[in-house]
Design an enzyme around this catalytic site. Structure first.
Site, short mmCIF file in Angstrom:
data_model
loop_
_atom_site.label_atom_id
_atom_site.label_comp_id
_atom_site.label_asym_id
_atom_site.label_seq_id
_atom_site.Cartn_x
_atom_site.Cartn_y
_atom_site.Cartn_z
CG ASN A 37 -2.05 0.94 1.19
OD1 ASN A 37 -2.27 1.59 0.17
ND2 ASN A 37 -2.80 1.03 2.28
CG HIS A 122 -12.30 -2.92 10.01
ND1 HIS A 122 -11.26 -2.15 9.55
CD2 HIS A 122 -11.78 -4.13 10.27
CE1 HIS A 122 -10.15 -2.88 9.53
NE2 HIS A 122 -10.44 -4.09 9.96
NE ARG A 147 -10.30 -1.89 13.12
CZ ARG A 147 -9.42 -1.26 12.32
NH1 ARG A 147 -8.19 -1.72 12.21
NH2 ARG A 147 -9.78 -0.20 11.63
CE1 TYR A 159 -5.81 4.73 7.46
CE2 TYR A 159 -5.48 3.12 9.20
CZ TYR A 159 -5.59 3.43 7.85
OH TYR A 159 -5.48 2.44 6.91
CG ASP A 217 -5.31 -1.29 14.47
OD1 ASP A 217 -4.25 -1.05 15.08
OD2 ASP A 217 -5.35 -1.60 13.26
CG HIS A 219 -4.17 2.33 13.39
ND1 HIS A 219 -4.00 1.42 12.40
CD2 HIS A 219 -5.50 2.50 13.49
CE1 HIS A 219 -5.17 1.07 11.90
NE2 HIS A 219 -6.11 1.70 12.56
CD GLU A 243 -4.55 -4.51 14.47
OE1 GLU A 243 -5.76 -4.79 14.60
OE2 GLU A 243 -4.04 -4.19 13.39
CD GLU A 269 -1.57 -3.42 10.48
OE1 GLU A 269 -2.57 -3.97 10.97
OE2 GLU A 269 -1.61 -2.31 9.94
NE ARG A 290 -3.64 -7.35 13.07
CZ ARG A 290 -4.57 -7.38 12.12
NH1 ARG A 290 -5.19 -8.50 11.84
NH2 ARG A 290 -4.88 -6.30 11.45
CG HIS A 319 -2.80 -6.71 7.97
ND1 HIS A 319 -1.93 -6.00 7.18
CD2 HIS A 319 -3.73 -5.85 8.40
CE1 HIS A 319 -2.33 -4.73 7.13
NE2 HIS A 319 -3.43 -4.62 7.86
CD GLU A 346 -7.83 -6.41 9.37
OE1 GLU A 346 -6.65 -6.79 9.24
OE2 GLU A 346 -8.14 -5.22 9.54
CD1 TRP A 409 1.52 6.07 8.80
CD2 TRP A 409 0.02 4.72 9.75
NE1 TRP A 409 0.42 6.01 7.98
CE2 TRP A 409 -0.51 5.19 8.55
CE3 TRP A 409 -0.75 3.86 10.53
CZ2 TRP A 409 -1.77 4.85 8.09
CZ3 TRP A 409 -2.00 3.51 10.09
CH2 TRP A 409 -2.50 4.00 8.87
C1 CS2 Z 1 -5.19 -1.64 9.63
C2 CS2 Z 1 -4.96 -1.46 8.15
O1 CS2 Z 1 -6.44 -3.54 9.08
C3 CS2 Z 1 -5.75 -3.01 9.94
O2 CS2 Z 1 -5.51 -3.52 11.00
O3 CS2 Z 1 -4.11 -1.40 10.45
O4 CS2 Z 1 -6.07 -0.74 7.66
C4 CS2 Z 1 -3.70 -0.73 7.77
O5 CS2 Z 1 -3.73 0.57 8.22
C5 CS2 Z 1 -3.51 -0.77 6.28
O6 CS2 Z 1 -3.51 -2.09 5.87
C6 CS2 Z 1 -2.23 -0.08 5.87
O7 CS2 Z 1 -1.88 -0.42 4.59
MG MG Z 2 -3.96 -2.75 12.08
#
Ligand code: CS2
Ligand code: MG
Length: 409
Positions: A37, A122, A147, A159, A217, A219, A243, A269, A290, A319, A346, A409
């Site tokens: 990504n 989600h 989630r 985010y 999550d 992040h 997470e 992830e 993950r 992930h 997920e 991030w």
């Molecule tokens: C996130 C993702 O799915 C998750 O747990 O952390 O949306 C992640 O931000 C993206 O895959 C980043 O590419």
């Molecule tokens: Mg994540």
């Protein structure tokens, strides 16, 4: 059998995907996912320029040997670009082996250890009301684990809180950053987040009861002591997992988190090799792995990682966002079905257009995923449609604190 073609397809139905297609002299083809990504073209170039020429003429049956050849042979080991490229080759070879055997890949990995894979969806909301709506919508779609992400008072854009898509009931193939030549900027306030999230889970537990598995999550945004505090403050709400509570390249930071909380932890992830997990697993600093097949070098190392984790009673939580293509998702569904220490998967459904480009045997019913019985991975690529949907630059957002400091991030 010999590989006679190695083609890289970059396509953008609703977001960008990098797919490797291997063709053999016996007419069998295999698909692999190398989607990274925001750095898609780097993975595509690595494959096209440095890997594809090495594959032509090779025996596609030699999966382990090819993996070692690409990993050890490059001299420059690991890293997300390299490992996404190797992942695509590995998946494509498993796809071919499955087709040659007339079996779905999970059969080649030892057969099914369960009937289906518990999936989590989600849910998110700008307010308690919209969060409740989003959770209800997921329960109606059959999800049995959710989630939960929420807007934070005082933070402009958080985010993973897909206000519009969730509110209108659309599918998830949103790109939080939108498309464009540079990332959009979001803001962040850790203290506000730490104050608000426990209230969100208190509310959700009151509304939805004690039994629904709930995940969250972080992040990668917290320092270790902040993560410890969050884990402890969420204990009354009995999370399935917390997470990415810290940026986990410092594996030892998790010791501090673990010392203070029994909230289960999921990490990895962004990891791309077993070495990223070594301390976390051997010291039992996490509960769920993950990794994604796509970013971890494919099916071969993911299976080995899970066998290593099994010695420590650590389970999978692969992930599965929409930036893992349907090919990458299929790869990890086959692994998840076969391993004993599966935990949860997920699942963010792709858009209808993505599903047209990638036709999948995978199914989701009653909250459970299954890769299907089609030989190989069970995904077919519509190359003509893919060619009509060219790459468009798209980036994940970045976040800054309110004084302008770039944040994790
Ligand atoms: C996130 C993702 O799915 C998750 O747990 O952390 O949306 C992640 O931000 C993206 O895959 C980043 O590419
Ligand atoms: Mg994540």
């Amino acid at each position: 059998m010999k590989v006679i073609g190695a083609d890289v397809v970059v396509t953008s139905p609703t977001r960008n995907f990098v797919t490797l297609k291997l063709t053999t002299d016996e007419g069998l083809t295999g698909l692999g996912d190398a989607t990274l990504n925001g750095r898609e073209l780097a993975a595509a170039a690595y494959l096209r320029e440095h890997v594809a020429p090495l594959l032509v003429g090779r025996d596609p049956g030699r999966i382990e040997d090819t993996w070692q050849y690409l990993y050890r042979g490059a001299y420059w080991r690991r890293g997300p670009v390299t490992m996404a490229a190797i992942a695509a080759v590995d998946m494509a070879l498993w796809d071919i082996k499955g087709k040659a055997a007339g079996m779905p890949v999970y059969q080649l990995l030892g057969g099914a250890s369960r009937d289906g894979l518990l999936a989590y969806g989600h849910a998110s909301g700008m307010s308690f009301e919209s969060l409740d709506e989003s959770i209800h919508m997921h329960l109606e779609r059959g999800y049995r684990a959710i989630r939960v992400q929420s807007a934070i008072p005082g933070v402009r854009a958080v985010y993973g809180v897909a206000a519009q898509a969730q509110a209108t009931g659309e599918r998830y193939d949103y790109e939080p950053a939108g498309r464009g030549a540079a990332p959009v900027e979001e803001d962040w306030d850790t203290a506000a987040y730490l104050r608000h999230i426990p209230k969100v889970f208190e509310h959700v537990r009151q509304q939805f009861g004690a039994e629904l598995p709930l995940l969250h999550d972080g992040h990668h945004r917290l320092r270790p002591i902040e993560a410890a505090k969050l884990g402890r403050s969420l204990e009354p709400y009995d999370l399935f997992w917390l997470e990415d509570c810290t940026p986990a390249e410092s594996q030892q930071a998790l010791r501090l988190v673990r010392r203070h909380t029994v909230t289960p932890l999921a990490i990895g992830e962004v990891f791309n090799a077993v070495w990223d997990f070594q301390q976390l697993i051997s010291e039992q600093l996490i509960d769920y792995v993950r990794a994604a097949a796509t970013h971890f070098g494919g099916i071969t190392p993911l299976r080995k990682l899970m066998d290593y984790a099994a010695q420590y009673q650590i389970r999978s939580g692969f992930h599965g966002p929409t930036d893992v293509s349907p090919v990458g998702l299929a790869a990890q569904l086959h692994v998840g079905l076969a391993i004993h220490n599966f935990g949860i998967q997920e699942y963010m459904p792709h858009s209808d257009l993505t599903d047209e480009v990638f036709r999948q045997s995978m199914r989701f019913a009653g909250g459970y995923l299954h890769p299907g019985e089609t030989p190989g991975l069970g995904v077919e690529l519509d190359e003509q449609l893919a060619a009509r949907l060219p790459y468009k630059p798209a980036y994940l957002p970045v976040s800054r604190l309110h004084d302008g400091t770039m944040h994790d991030w």
